[in-house]
Design a protein around this motif. Structure first.
Motif, PDB file in Angstrom:
ATOM      1  N   THR A 109       0.804  -1.224   0.000  1.00 56.30           N
ATOM      2  CA  THR A 109       0.000   0.000   0.000  1.00 56.30           C
ATOM      3  C   THR A 109       0.839   1.278   0.000  1.00 56.30           C
ATOM      4  OG1 THR A 109      -0.164  -0.108   2.419  1.00 56.30           O
ATOM      5  CG2 THR A 109      -1.933  -1.132   1.152  1.00 56.30           C
ATOM      6  N   LEU A 110       2.153   1.152  -0.111  1.00 58.55           N
ATOM      7  CA  LEU A 110       2.985   2.364  -0.135  1.00 58.55           C
ATOM      8  C   LEU A 110       2.820   3.140  -1.429  1.00 58.55           C
ATOM      9  CD1 LEU A 110       6.364   1.223   1.497  1.00 58.55           C
ATOM     10  CD2 LEU A 110       4.466   2.465   2.536  1.00 58.55           C
ATOM     11  N   GLY A 111       2.415   2.466  -2.497  1.00 58.47           N
ATOM     12  CA  GLY A 111       2.197   3.161  -3.764  1.00 58.47           C
ATOM     13  C   GLY A 111       3.457   3.257  -4.591  1.00 58.47           C
ATOM     14  N   SER A 112       3.285   3.723  -5.817  1.00 61.96           N
ATOM     15  CA  SER A 112       4.411   3.815  -6.750  1.00 61.96           C
ATOM     16  C   SER A 112       4.592   5.211  -7.319  1.00 61.96           C
ATOM     17  CB  SER A 112       4.193   2.833  -7.921  1.00 61.96           C
ATOM     18  OG  SER A 112       2.975   3.104  -8.586  1.00 61.96           O
ATOM     19  N   ALA A 113       3.708   6.138  -6.976  1.00 63.97           N
ATOM     20  CA  ALA A 113       3.814   7.508  -7.491  1.00 63.97           C
ATOM     21  C   ALA A 113       4.182   8.450  -6.356  1.00 63.97           C
ATOM     22  CB  ALA A 113       2.494   7.947  -8.116  1.00 63.97           C
ATOM     23  N   GLY A 114       5.117   9.339  -6.619  1.00 65.12           N
ATOM     24  CA  GLY A 114       5.529  10.279  -5.586  1.00 65.12           C
ATOM     25  C   GLY A 114       6.673  11.143  -6.070  1.00 65.12           C
ATOM     26  N   ALA A 115       7.472  11.590  -5.125  1.00 67.25           N
ATOM     27  CA  ALA A 115       8.582  12.484  -5.455  1.00 67.25           C
ATOM     28  C   ALA A 115       9.718  11.723  -6.122  1.00 67.25           C
ATOM     29  CB  ALA A 115       9.081  13.162  -4.176  1.00 67.25           C
ATOM     30  N   LYS A 116      10.640  12.480  -6.703  1.00 64.31           N
ATOM     31  CA  LYS A 116      11.827  11.886  -7.300  1.00 64.31           C
ATOM     32  C   LYS A 116      12.770  11.414  -6.189  1.00 64.31           C
ATOM     33  CE  LYS A 116      11.700  14.661 -11.532  1.00 64.31           C
ATOM     34  NZ  LYS A 116      12.441  15.626 -12.399  1.00 64.31           N
ATOM     35  N   THR A 117      13.263  10.213  -6.333  1.00 67.43           N
ATOM     36  CA  THR A 117      14.142   9.632  -5.321  1.00 67.43           C
ATOM     37  C   THR A 117      15.609   9.890  -5.666  1.00 67.43           C
ATOM     38  OG1 THR A 117      14.045   7.512  -6.498  1.00 67.43           O
ATOM     39  CG2 THR A 117      12.493   7.847  -4.694  1.00 67.43           C
ATOM     40  N   ILE A 118      16.461   9.669  -4.681  1.00 70.12           N
ATOM     41  CA  ILE A 118      17.906   9.877  -4.897  1.00 70.12           C
ATOM     42  C   ILE A 118      18.403   8.960  -6.003  1.00 70.12           C
ATOM     43  CG2 ILE A 118      20.166   9.745  -3.815  1.00 70.12           C
ATOM     44  CD1 ILE A 118      18.796  10.289  -1.138  1.00 70.12           C
ATOM     45  N   VAL A 119      18.066   7.683  -5.890  1.00 67.85           N
ATOM     46  CA  VAL A 119      18.351   6.717  -6.953  1.00 67.85           C
ATOM     47  C   VAL A 119      17.065   6.516  -7.732  1.00 67.85           C
ATOM     48  CG1 VAL A 119      19.097   4.374  -7.487  1.00 67.85           C
ATOM     49  CG2 VAL A 119      20.106   5.593  -5.537  1.00 67.85           C
ATOM     50  N   PRO A 120      16.997   6.927  -8.994  1.00 67.61           N
ATOM     51  CA  PRO A 120      15.748   6.806  -9.758  1.00 67.61           C
ATOM     52  C   PRO A 120      15.256   5.356  -9.801  1.00 67.61           C
ATOM     53  CG  PRO A 120      17.339   8.175 -10.936  1.00 67.61           C
ATOM     54  CD  PRO A 120      18.085   7.561  -9.787  1.00 67.61           C
TER      55      PRO A 120
END
Length: 409
Positions: A20-31
């Motif tokens: 349930t954490l999802g897959s859409a959000g901010a850009k991460t340090i490691v893409p």
């Protein structure tokens, strides 16, 4: 007599949290490619169902109105998704919801009114917040991007500020209640509460903050008559709130407004415009009744950010009625239970989900909100009746009455 909960149950709950954490959000340090994240989250759900089935091979479940209503929610979801108006992704989301609800049924065997799932919930979401804190330490710029107005996001896993605020608020509230119920010590509670409060403040999430405060007020209020610790905490909380309102009024107001104009604030950061457009859109009688199919909780390319309108859009009035029934049934059962710590935790989770539903979507699909309600259902379940142990594997033979007389010597 309560049945001992296997350790595997905690692993299953952790996999549900990961899903349930999802897959859409901010850009991460490691893409991280979205396809990879979706593969991990969906794989976690399949693994959770498989482990739950392995630990409950006899398919022993507890009667649960909450899970039963969620099972009924699959009907409008499948009927609307079968038209493929939302694409094949709708059928995929239906399968995901079915696996999610099936896993909850398998876990319901260990729902006995105890605090086991509360502790799992706190530990797992605290681990998620730990990854957020680690991202903040490693790359403050990525964790506080300008794209989100300097609000805290997940730099290692793509988490949005509302998600982080939700996780922080929930575990803060539950931990406070455990302290009041003397089910944990203050040092352990401080380790959870203090960093979670810092992360919640950095997210600038108003919904999570209001849900935390109102939910805790209702939960502690249910303990006031039976707990001296709850009465003391409630009195100190009211006093501290009054002092903060006087001394830090301008600071709190600035944090709450987040630099927005009055027009933007009154429209709930633009949400009201999406809601008006959704309600004004033409719909067929079938779409009104069953919706357009499970989607990504958006309308016209913009997020809906309201559970009730998202359910109406995707599952119709039938879905809205079933989701409302879940909250009403859980709330009604909580009110009928005698005062206890389990009841207080359930009241907190139910009230938090009800408050957050106004500006957050998720009550109609596999989401953290359904996990919160599942924990509430486990807290409100009655312990299973203890079965007396058998004295022997051989059935006892009936002895005639004449043979029961003692011999006379």
């Amino acid at each position: 007599m309560r049945e001992e909960t296997p350790r595997t149950v905690g692993i299953v709950w952790g996999l549900l949290v990961l899903n349930t954490l999802g897959s859409a959000g901010a850009k991460t340090i490691v893409p991280l490619p979205r396809s990879l994240i979706q593969m991990v989250t969906m794989g976690a759900l399949v693994a959770a169902f498989a482990l739950a089935l392995a630990v409950n091979l006899r398919l022993r479940v507890r009667a649960s109105a909450c899970v039963f209503l969620l099972t009924l929610l699959l009907v409008p979801s499948m009927l609307s998704s079968a038209h493929l108006e939302s694409g094949f992704g709708a059928l995929f989301r239906c399968a995901r919801l079915a696996l999610f609800v099936g896993t909850l049924w398998l876990l319901s065997r260990w729902w006995d009114g105890g605090l086991t799932f509360v502790r799992h919930h706190i530990r797992l979401y605290f681990a998620v917040l730990g990854s957020v804190a680690a991202g903040l330490v490693v790359s403050p710029g990525a964790a506080l991007p300008d794209l989100y107005g300097g609000r805290l996001v997940g730099a290692l896993w793509p988490l949005t500020p509302p998600q982080i605020g939700q996780y922080a608020a929930v575990i803060i509230g539950l931990t406070v209640l455990l302290v009041l119920g003397r089910r944990t010590d203050r040092t352990s509670a401080a380790v959870v509460i203090v960093p979670s409060l810092v992360l919640l403040a950095l997210t600038h999430t108003r919904t999570a903050t209001l849900g935390l405060l109102i939910g805790l007020a209702l939960a502690i209020g249910s303990l006031v008559l039976t707990s001296a610790a709850a009465r003391r905490f409630f009195a100190w909380a009211v006093l501290c709130a009054a002092v903060a309102a006087v001394a830090l009024g301008s600071v709190l107001q600035a944090w709450f407004l987040r630099g927005q104009s009055k027009e933007n604030f009154s429209s709930l950061t633009g949400r009201a415009k999406v809601w008006d457009a959704l309600l004004a859109a033409p719909r067929t009688p079938s779409e009104r009744l069953f919706g357009t199919g499970l989607g990504d909780k958006s309308f016209g390319g913009l997020p809906i950010d309201n559970s009730w309108l998202a359910v109406y859009h995707e599952q119709g009035l039938t879905g809205v009625a079933l989701v409302a029934a879940v909250l009403v049934v859980l709330g009604g059962v909580a009110l009928l239970r005698p005062p206890s710590l389990s009841r207080a935790c359930a009241i907190f989770l139910i009230s938090y989900c009800a408050i957050a539903s106004y500006t957050e979507a998720g009550l109609g699909d596999a989401s953290p909100y359904l996990l919160h309600l599942a924990v509430a259902a486990s807290l409100l379940a009655t312990p299973a009746a203890a079965t007396p142990p058998a004295t022997s594997g051989v059935p006892r033979r009936r002895v005639p009455r004449w043979a029961q007389r003692s011999e006379v010597t």
